[in-house]
Design an enzyme around this catalytic site. Structure first.
Site, PDB file in Angstrom:
ATOM      1  N   PHE A 157       1.012  -1.233   0.405  1.00  0.00           N
ATOM      2  CA  PHE A 157      -0.302  -0.578   0.273  1.00  0.00           C
ATOM      3  C   PHE A 157       0.740   0.914   0.284  1.00  0.00           C
ATOM      4  O   PHE A 157       0.293   2.477  -0.619  1.00  0.00           O
ATOM      5  CB  PHE A 157      -0.899   0.215   1.051  1.00  0.00           C
ATOM      6  CG  PHE A 157      -0.698   0.660   2.425  1.00  0.00           C
ATOM      7  CD1 PHE A 157      -0.129   2.101   3.031  1.00  0.00           C
ATOM      8  CD2 PHE A 157       0.476  -0.558   3.157  1.00  0.00           C
ATOM      9  CE1 PHE A 157       0.629   1.927   4.022  1.00  0.00           C
ATOM     10  CE2 PHE A 157       0.799   0.338   4.472  1.00  0.00           C
ATOM     11  CZ  PHE A 157       1.511   1.032   4.669  1.00  0.00           C
TER      12      PHE A 157
ATOM     13  N   LYS B  37      -0.602  -7.147  -8.779  1.00  0.00           N
ATOM     14  CA  LYS B  37      -2.022  -7.549  -8.309  1.00  0.00           C
ATOM     15  C   LYS B  37      -1.556  -6.302  -7.312  1.00  0.00           C
ATOM     16  O   LYS B  37      -0.693  -5.845  -6.521  1.00  0.00           O
ATOM     17  CB  LYS B  37      -2.164  -8.766  -7.388  1.00  0.00           C
ATOM     18  CG  LYS B  37      -2.949  -8.319  -6.688  1.00  0.00           C
ATOM     19  CD  LYS B  37      -3.129  -9.620  -5.633  1.00  0.00           C
ATOM     20  CE  LYS B  37      -3.148  -8.778  -4.275  1.00  0.00           C
ATOM     21  NZ  LYS B  37      -3.137  -7.946  -3.568  1.00  0.00           N
TER      22      LYS B  37
ATOM     23  N   GLU C 216      -5.059  -4.012  -2.278  1.00  0.00           N
ATOM     24  CA  GLU C 216      -6.480  -3.593  -2.189  1.00  0.00           C
ATOM     25  C   GLU C 216      -6.714  -2.673  -1.250  1.00  0.00           C
ATOM     26  O   GLU C 216      -7.727  -1.452  -1.176  1.00  0.00           O
ATOM     27  CB  GLU C 216      -7.365  -5.362  -1.189  1.00  0.00           C
ATOM     28  CG  GLU C 216      -6.583  -5.411  -0.292  1.00  0.00           C
ATOM     29  CD  GLU C 216      -5.342  -5.993   0.075  1.00  0.00           C
ATOM     30  OE1 GLU C 216      -4.447  -6.045  -0.461  1.00  0.00           O
ATOM     31  OE2 GLU C 216      -5.517  -7.024   0.959  1.00  0.00           O
ATOM     32  N   ARG C 217      -5.648  -1.629  -0.706  1.00  0.00           N
ATOM     33  CA  ARG C 217      -5.913  -1.126   0.156  1.00  0.00           C
ATOM     34  C   ARG C 217      -5.738   0.572  -0.556  1.00  0.00           C
ATOM     35  O   ARG C 217      -6.506   1.363  -0.454  1.00  0.00           O
ATOM     36  CB  ARG C 217      -4.891  -0.183   1.414  1.00  0.00           C
ATOM     37  CG  ARG C 217      -5.361  -1.910   3.019  1.00  0.00           C
ATOM     38  CD  ARG C 217      -4.839  -1.814   3.924  1.00  0.00           C
ATOM     39  NE  ARG C 217      -3.765  -2.255   3.341  1.00  0.00           N
ATOM     40  CZ  ARG C 217      -2.668  -2.698   4.811  1.00  0.00           C
ATOM     41  NH1 ARG C 217      -2.795  -1.578   5.763  1.00  0.00           N
ATOM     42  NH2 ARG C 217      -2.068  -3.155   4.909  1.00  0.00           N
TER      43      ARG C 217
ATOM     44  N   SER D 152       5.227  -6.913   3.225  1.00  0.00           N
ATOM     45  CA  SER D 152       5.844  -7.490   4.578  1.00  0.00           C
ATOM     46  C   SER D 152       6.485  -8.589   4.759  1.00  0.00           C
ATOM     47  O   SER D 152       6.598  -9.308   4.146  1.00  0.00           O
ATOM     48  CB  SER D 152       4.409  -7.271   5.959  1.00  0.00           C
ATOM     49  OG  SER D 152       3.819  -9.001   5.779  1.00  0.00           O
TER      50      SER D 152
ATOM     51  N   CYS E 101       9.532   1.311   3.367  1.00  0.00           N
ATOM     52  CA  CYS E 101      11.097   1.378   3.645  1.00  0.00           C
ATOM     53  C   CYS E 101      12.576   1.202   3.641  1.00  0.00           C
ATOM     54  O   CYS E 101      13.239   0.044   4.941  1.00  0.00           O
ATOM     55  CB  CYS E 101      10.432  -0.102   2.492  1.00  0.00           C
ATOM     56  SG  CYS E 101      11.525   0.289   1.520  1.00  0.00           S
TER      57      CYS E 101
ATOM     58  N   GLU F 156       9.408  -3.813  13.614  1.00  0.00           N
ATOM     59  CA  GLU F 156       8.690  -2.904  12.702  1.00  0.00           C
ATOM     60  C   GLU F 156       7.707  -2.051  12.413  1.00  0.00           C
ATOM     61  O   GLU F 156       6.561  -3.075  12.732  1.00  0.00           O
ATOM     62  CB  GLU F 156       9.047  -3.450  11.364  1.00  0.00           C
ATOM     63  CG  GLU F 156       8.763  -2.352   9.780  1.00  0.00           C
ATOM     64  CD  GLU F 156       8.096  -2.724   8.829  1.00  0.00           C
ATOM     65  OE1 GLU F 156       7.610  -3.854   8.324  1.00  0.00           O
ATOM     66  OE2 GLU F 156       8.619  -1.916   7.410  1.00  0.00           O
TER      67      GLU F 156
HETATM   68  P1  NAD Z   1       1.606  -6.661   3.014  1.00  0.00           P
HETATM   69  O1  NAD Z   1       2.359  -7.675   3.661  1.00  0.00           O
HETATM   70  O2  NAD Z   1       0.429  -6.573   4.349  1.00  0.00           O
HETATM   71  O3  NAD Z   1       0.889  -5.996   1.315  1.00  0.00           O
HETATM   72  C1  NAD Z   1       1.677  -6.728   0.094  1.00  0.00           C
HETATM   73  C2  NAD Z   1       0.927  -7.213  -0.849  1.00  0.00           C
HETATM   74  O4  NAD Z   1       0.428  -8.610  -0.149  1.00  0.00           O
HETATM   75  C3  NAD Z   1      -0.434  -6.847  -0.820  1.00  0.00           C
HETATM   76  O5  NAD Z   1      -0.346  -6.704  -2.362  1.00  0.00           O
HETATM   77  C4  NAD Z   1      -1.226  -8.160  -0.164  1.00  0.00           C
HETATM   78  O6  NAD Z   1      -3.092  -8.349  -0.497  1.00  0.00           O
HETATM   79  C5  NAD Z   1      -0.967  -8.764  -0.100  1.00  0.00           C
HETATM   80  N1  NAD Z   1      -1.047 -10.589   1.321  1.00  0.00           N
HETATM   81  C6  NAD Z   1      -1.439  -9.512   2.936  1.00  0.00           C
HETATM   82  N2  NAD Z   1      -1.299 -10.498   3.654  1.00  0.00           N
HETATM   83  C7  NAD Z   1      -1.490 -11.385   2.718  1.00  0.00           C
HETATM   84  C8  NAD Z   1      -1.084 -12.742   3.039  1.00  0.00           C
HETATM   85  N3  NAD Z   1      -1.682 -13.367   4.392  1.00  0.00           N
HETATM   86  N4  NAD Z   1      -0.828 -13.519   1.997  1.00  0.00           N
HETATM   87  C9  NAD Z   1      -1.261 -13.766   0.809  1.00  0.00           C
HETATM   88  N5  NAD Z   1      -0.721 -12.206   0.540  1.00  0.00           N
HETATM   89  C10 NAD Z   1      -1.472 -11.400   1.435  1.00  0.00           C
HETATM   90  O7  NAD Z   1       2.166  -5.143   3.416  1.00  0.00           O
HETATM   91  P2  NAD Z   1       1.413  -4.028   3.167  1.00  0.00           P
HETATM   92  O8  NAD Z   1       1.115  -4.038   4.781  1.00  0.00           O
HETATM   93  O9  NAD Z   1       0.575  -3.060   1.864  1.00  0.00           O
HETATM   94  O10 NAD Z   1       2.767  -2.588   3.311  1.00  0.00           O
HETATM   95  C11 NAD Z   1       3.625  -2.488   4.326  1.00  0.00           C
HETATM   96  C12 NAD Z   1       4.960  -3.462   4.402  1.00  0.00           C
HETATM   97  O11 NAD Z   1       6.015  -3.310   2.845  1.00  0.00           O
HETATM   98  C13 NAD Z   1       5.918  -3.468   5.556  1.00  0.00           C
HETATM   99  O12 NAD Z   1       6.375  -4.582   5.597  1.00  0.00           O
HETATM  100  C14 NAD Z   1       7.277  -2.290   4.281  1.00  0.00           C
HETATM  101  O13 NAD Z   1       8.277  -2.480   4.782  1.00  0.00           O
HETATM  102  C15 NAD Z   1       7.083  -3.282   2.902  1.00  0.00           C
HETATM  103  N6  NAD Z   1       7.707  -2.654   1.787  1.00  0.00           N
HETATM  104  C16 NAD Z   1       9.302  -2.992   1.711  1.00  0.00           C
HETATM  105  C17 NAD Z   1       9.374  -1.999   0.858  1.00  0.00           C
HETATM  106  C18 NAD Z   1      10.726  -3.015  -0.134  1.00  0.00           C
HETATM  107  O14 NAD Z   1      11.777  -2.791  -0.695  1.00  0.00           O
HETATM  108  N7  NAD Z   1      11.652  -3.783   0.795  1.00  0.00           N
HETATM  109  C19 NAD Z   1       9.176  -1.604  -0.109  1.00  0.00           C
HETATM  110  C20 NAD Z   1       7.639  -0.849   0.315  1.00  0.00           C
HETATM  111  C21 NAD Z   1       7.401  -1.332   0.953  1.00  0.00           C
END
Ligand code: NAD
Length: 497
Positions: free
Chosen positions: A157, A181, A184-185, A234, A289, A390
């Protein structure tokens, strides 16, 4: 909020095979404006069957797209660059509406996305292979790069535009077709971007969009026609996606969470350190991140930096990202705000002192917004769970170390390795840090060491699962298969001519 958002996009649709399709979903997620709490759209939690249809469209487009010369494929990206430039304000507004970051931050993120489109326009050079004549007399060997096939990208997101563009331009320029994909938020940003992509005239089925959550992600991981998955999110989900996709033999690059440290030496330019570290910790409400989350001070910096950063944090104007003069917007959801406030409480009960406390903020006119002020916790004990958790919010922890070795040791103990920074005027300290710091993106007097599009985004440890990173030459390698051709031609053949 623009009326077009409420009326046209109330229920987001999927896009595949060059047309918009209503999802078969029976469940939806409300998309809310983080500054007002208002519902602005509904994301369908699409089904495995929806995914199947999108992948089928991508597979159908593949043979013709793969045969389209690279020099022709990039013409669509040149058009896309200018369409994104022309619509930058409109897209930035959408990002602010659904993500909460300020309008200026939203524009800056689109710029970083456009930068990836520009770099991918160099694919006719970057995708070239290499060769050597006479590996043995009369035998030549060549490496050719070919597209993988249908690939998928799953994004978070916090950068609704930039992160999809870490993948999309390279994937298609290399001759693959893509199923994306988004989170969704924040579905509105890429919905609009897809409308612009359509305007480039790109063949149907080359770029496809599917909205949803876990079911969509798992269907993408399992689908036998998908050859590679790029993921950002994450760490627990990154690990899950990595393992699940690997089980079906896919190529993977999964970027995870982070806990980034900055070391401040007493010889640092404190004005520079204060400004840059404040921007890094509190910009985008700490939801980056690469945000600095822990500052480790050495010697006198314990006092000088603490005083300077406390003053900087207290002066940040928090509010709706579309309002003039606002420097920091809300966090993404009410649940996120509550989570961040409870983590601050954990730090305080573990012995940290909140020298700037951003909890319990209410902003007049935005009573339902997810706002926090910047927070600084001084003296977070190394044993506190907060030291390695985090937070993903506008919270900076201060820790003191007696020397640079001890400070680097803090970083070494962190499970994450996305970024580490040092503030100093000493070249020798900088070199030592660059050499020893166990993280993939290093900043020297830099707060957000975000690699330009022509360099890979090099997370380490629990911040990345895979080998080839997003962006740069890694992206080209990730999205192509190498083929080796070894050729021998009989001399008798030449005698015929
Ligand atoms: P998230 O892990 O909740 O979601 C990321 C994606 O995974 C979304 O598209 C979501 O629909 C999907 N998802 C969520 N839960 C899932 C599950 N249980 N099973 C399968 N798919 C699932 O992350 P977020 O809250 O959208 O973003 C923030 C996180 O992303 C933070 O931890 C941040 O550090 C990380 N991030 C990392 C980088 C990097 O380059 N390392 C860059 C940006 C964000």
């Amino acid at each position: 909020m623009s009326s077009s958002v409420t009326s046209q996009a109330m229920e987001i649709q999927n896009y595949f095979g060059g047309a918009w399709h209503k999802s078969a979903a029976t469940e939806f997620l409300d998309v809310t404006n983080p500054a007002t709490g208002e519902r602005i759209a509904r994301t369908p939690l699409s089904t495995t069957a929806d995914v199947g249809a999108a992948v089928q469209a991508a597979a159908g487009a593949l043979p013709a797209w793969r045969r389209t010369p690279p020099g022709e494929r990039i013409q669509y990206l040149f058009k896309l660059k200018f369409l994104l430039e022309d619509h930058i304000d409109e897209i930035a507004r959408l990002i602010t509406l659904e993500n909460g970051k300020t309008f200026g931050e939203a524009k800056a993120e689109i710029r970083r996305g456009i930068e990836n489109v520009e770099v991918a326009c160099g694919i006719p050079m970057m995708m070239q292979g290499y060769n050597l004549e006479d590996i043995t007399p009369g035998v030549d060997e060549t490496l050719i790069r070919q597209p993988l096939g249908v690939v998928a990208a799953i994004t978070p997101f916090n950068f609704p535009a930039m992160i999809p563009f870490w993948f999309l331009p390279y994937a298609i320029a290399c001759g693959n077709t893509l199923v994306l994909k988004p989170s969704e938020r924040v579905p509105l940003t890429m919905r609009r971007a897809i409308e612009l992509i359509e305007k480039t005239g790109i063949p149907k089925g080359v770029v496809n969009l599917i909205n949803g959550g876990r079911e969509v992600v798992e269907a993408l991981c399992d689908h036998p026609a998908i050859r590679a998955v790029s993921f950002v999110g994450s760490t627990p989900v990154a690990k899950h996606v990595y393992q699940r996709s690997a089980a079906s033999g896919k190529r993977m690059q999964c970027q995870g969470g982070a806990k980034n440290h900055v070391i401040v030496l007493p010889d640092a330019d404190m004005d520079l350190a204060r400004q840059i570290i404040s921007d890094s910790a509190f910009g985008c409400a700490g939801q980056r991140c690469l945000a600095v989350s822990v500052a480790v001070t050495i010697g006198e910096a314990q006092k000088t930096f603490r005083d300077a950063i406390a003053e900087a944090a207290s002066s940040i104007k928090v509010g709706s990202g579309l309002d003039a003069g606002v420097q920091m917007g809300p966090v993404i959801t009410r649940a996120s705000k509550q989570r961040i406030e409870s983590l601050i409480a954990t730090g305080v009960s573990d012995g940290a002192k909140p020298i700037v406390d951003g909890r319990n903020l209410k902003i007049a006119g935005y009573e339902n917004g997810n706002f926090l002020n910047p927070t600084i916790l001084d003296g977070v004990p190394a044993a506190s769970s907060l030291a390695n958790t985090e937070i993903f919010g506008p919270v900076l922890s201060l820790i003191h170390a007696s020397n640079i070795d001890e400070a680097i040791e803090f970083i070494r103990k962190s499970p994450y390795g996305n970024q580490a920074s040092l503030f100093t005027t000493s070249g020798a300290a900088a070199r030592k840090f660059r050499y020893e710091a166990p993280a993939g993106n290093i900043g020297i007097n830099i707060g957000v060491a975000a690699p330009m599009a022509y360099f890979p985004f090099s997370g380490w440890k629990e911040s990345f699962f895979g080998i080839l990173h997003a962006q740069g030459k890694d992206a080209v390698e990730f999205y192509t298969e190498s083929k080796i051709v070894i050729e021998r031609w009989s001399k008798q053949e030449t005698r015929k001519f």
